[in-house]
Design a protein around this motif. Sequence first.
Motif, PDB file in Angstrom:
ATOM      1  N   VAL A 123       0.189   2.537  -1.553  1.00 59.43           N
ATOM      2  CA  VAL A 123       0.656   3.742  -0.842  1.00 59.43           C
ATOM      3  C   VAL A 123      -0.420   4.814  -0.709  1.00 59.43           C
ATOM      4  CG1 VAL A 123       3.059   3.333  -1.503  1.00 59.43           C
ATOM      5  CG2 VAL A 123       1.646   4.819  -2.915  1.00 59.43           C
ATOM      6  N   GLY A 131      -2.157   2.949   2.377  1.00 57.77           N
ATOM      7  CA  GLY A 131      -1.371   3.866   3.208  1.00 57.77           C
ATOM      8  C   GLY A 131      -2.217   4.991   3.779  1.00 57.77           C
ATOM      9  N   ALA A 176       5.818   0.755   2.657  1.00 57.04           N
ATOM     10  CA  ALA A 176       7.172   0.608   2.126  1.00 57.04           C
ATOM     11  C   ALA A 176       7.645  -0.830   2.239  1.00 57.04           C
ATOM     12  CB  ALA A 176       8.125   1.540   2.872  1.00 57.04           C
ATOM     13  N   SER A 198       6.386   6.059  -0.739  1.00 58.40           N
ATOM     14  CA  SER A 198       5.661   5.996   0.533  1.00 58.40           C
ATOM     15  C   SER A 198       5.682   7.349   1.225  1.00 58.40           C
ATOM     16  CB  SER A 198       6.272   4.923   1.440  1.00 58.40           C
ATOM     17  OG  SER A 198       6.140   3.634   0.866  1.00 58.40           O
TER      18      SER A 198
END
Length: 518
Positions: free
Chosen positions: A118, A122, A139, A156
């Motif tokens: 994340v 991410g 996610a 997330s």
Amino acid sequence: MSIILSLLPIALLIVLMIGFKMRGDRSALCALLAAVVIAIFAVPSMDGFGALPEGFGAIYVWWAFVEGALKAIFPILIIIMMAIYSYNVLLESKQIEVIKQQFTSISSDKRIQVLLIVWGFGGLLEGMAGFGTAVAIPAAILIGLGFKPGFSALVSLIANSVATGFGAVGVPVITLAKEAMGSDVPADVIRIVAGDVVLQLSVLMFMIPFVILFLTDTSRKYIIPNILLTLAVGAISLATQFAAAYWIGAETPAIIGSIACIIFLVIYAKVKEGKKADAPKYTTQELAKAWAVYGFILLFIVLASPLSGPISEFLKTTLVSKIHLPIYAEGKTFNFGWLSNAGLMLFLGAFIGGLIQGVSAGRLFAILGQTVVKLQASAVTIISLVAMSSVMSHSGMILCIANALAEATGALYPLFAPLVGAIGTFATGSDTSSNILFGKLQADVAGQIGMDKAWLAAANTAGATGGKIISPQSIAIATASCNQQGQEGAILRSALPYALVYVLIAGLTVYCFSHLAL
């Protein structure tokens, strides 16, 4: 009364989702209806909303709704659908199992796995593409690794905060600088604004990784290790993003910072845990096949980004739909690039990667159709929310809220400046949109209270990144990715405390640093 009416659609949305636990699509429709009714019947007859365009009324509000619907579909909904489609392709090809084993082979420690996915991966997705990809894909991967949907959505959302300021190759900060300092702002001023944003987010670069680690495992034995790991990750993030902002520009801080963190976390895990005897052995060809979907997605995103130079310029200027709406000034249009948008990059990466992974073209199209059908409720939610923000923006409701806050706080305004940005992102779902709405306002207030314009303008993005955590659009993306439609209120309740503390820390940082400078 104008302030109360301006706040009503947002308040109604929160009350319905949290208080009455109403589904996201229904709550969003009710909030949209409230905004439309206020815009048609109250705004034209009351002071406090600013100078309304000539002929403002039901037709004007209708075209504001149309603009919002267009913005929701092109590209937000397309990106969400394609991000989830990419994950569904991995499920079909069963290559998600190889990816899961890859993450577990890097580290068996779930804390490191989550932080790597994340915060590292991410953040990289946010820096390159933005528009929900950094929530949807991490996610989905976490759920594939066996984490609970609610947890996957929450971490997330929390992680997709700091990097948002420099998302989509720096678009929010570049837009902010042009709105606040003038369209012809020099590149060195943009770098100053970018550096100010990094400084204002510096404390949060340490806080967010710690929160992610703590949420993953709340055991007391990990408190000291979590602090030490947080200090290292935060220091790397701060140093690389600050250097990138001041010496390169707004385009690369999130990208370079995320890559640096990924490299560190992989090395940290290997040194800490050593080589696992039971780790699965894969050939280079097998790994390339497993990562084909995400590999092609990143490749196409890079090609479409300003980092690719002439390729990006060609994609952005070819096959661009331009729609002039009656509410626009002469010469202004709603633009959508069919070749340059991140949704196409996600689709091409998923489709080509799926073919390489052995899924037939017919089956890939069938998966696409199933994905679109499954996201009908999310589509209603997102269209309603973006349309609501468009109606509130054009009718002056959002600006009314910001002006009231600026007038009420006076000399303490720097403490509340990030809150203005957070309100903008909460209402519009976009850091860039918040900067368009309030960038000039922040600079004007800075002039009135004798503060550096670049610093106070940067505060808008610092707060906007916190508002992103609880933006209903972001929550809709998270629930869709985790197959939790109908649980929007529960996820909002869980994320709200973190967003409030985030904005408070941003406000204290902006206020304290500004006084230190003075």
